[in-house]
Enzyme design. Structure first.
Site: not given
Length: 213
Positions: A17, A92, A126, A159, A170
């Site tokens: 987004k 949110r 990632r 990470r 999340r």
């Protein structure tokens, strides 16, 4: 020609987004407003809100709705947003959406949808160089040598917040807190959904079909 003036762009982590908001903003000459960027600017300028935000962030806590609402309202009152804007990362939750309604009208609430498994793959793929900070992706942007940085040959790491457990936490928060915005904006007849699973260019084409009418 842009059909809508004030646009919200939302979606789960990894949906792209932010990338799509940048593309829209550049094409139509509109400001791309993200809460993360606003907070960073306030902190940089050492404002009262910025000082408060820095303390909250450093403590590892979530920003309270009232602080976020205040900082977004302040940004939306700036002259550059009077001809329209792309708002990404806010609201949110329903409380934030109601606060936003009290400040300004929204013309389009656009969800960029991807599946949870896709989000985990995109974020979990990632890898970061611990020395120079270069970011790779095992599928989309792999290093020349497996799991080793192209720049300084350091072994790449994942990470903690990119690990599957953290990503799924999340995502659970997103489903619980942010997805109710779908019904909220459906009732206002301004909600549209875009499939965010295809490549970036195809997602952009789908968004343009909506925003240009």
């Amino acid at each position: 020609m842009l059909k809508y003036k004030n646009i919200i762009l939302f979606g789960p982590q990894g949906s792209g987004k932010g990338t799509q908001a940048d593309i829209l903003a550049e094409k139509f000459g509109m400001p791309h407003i993200s809460t993360g960027e606003i907070f960073r600017q306030e902190i940089k300028e050492h404002t009262e809100i910025g000082k408060m935000a820095e303390q909250i962030i450093n403590a590892g806590s979530l920003m309270p709705d009232d602080v976020t609402n205040e900082i977004v309202a302040k940004r939306l009152k700036k002259e550059a947003t009077q001809e329209g804007f792309i708002l990404e990362g806010y609201p949110r939750n329903i409380n934030q959406a109601k606060a936003l309604d009290s400040v300004i009208g929204i013309d389009l609430a656009l969800e960029v949808w991807i599946s949870d498994d896709e989000a985990v793959m995109r974020i979990g793929g990632r890898r970061t160089c611990p020395k120079c900070g270069a970011i790779y992706h095992l599928k989309f942007k792999p290093p020349r040598q497996d799991r080793v940085c192209d720049v300084d040959s350091e072994e790449l790491v994942i990470r903690d917040d990119d690990k599957e457990e953290a990503v799924r936490k999340r995502l659970a928060d997103y489903h619980e807190q942010t997805e109710p915005l779908i019904d909220f904006y459906k009732e206002k007849n301004i909600y549209k959904r875009i499939n965010g699973m295809p490549p970036i260019s195809e997602v952009t084409e789908s968004i343009m079909e909506v925003v240009e009418g």
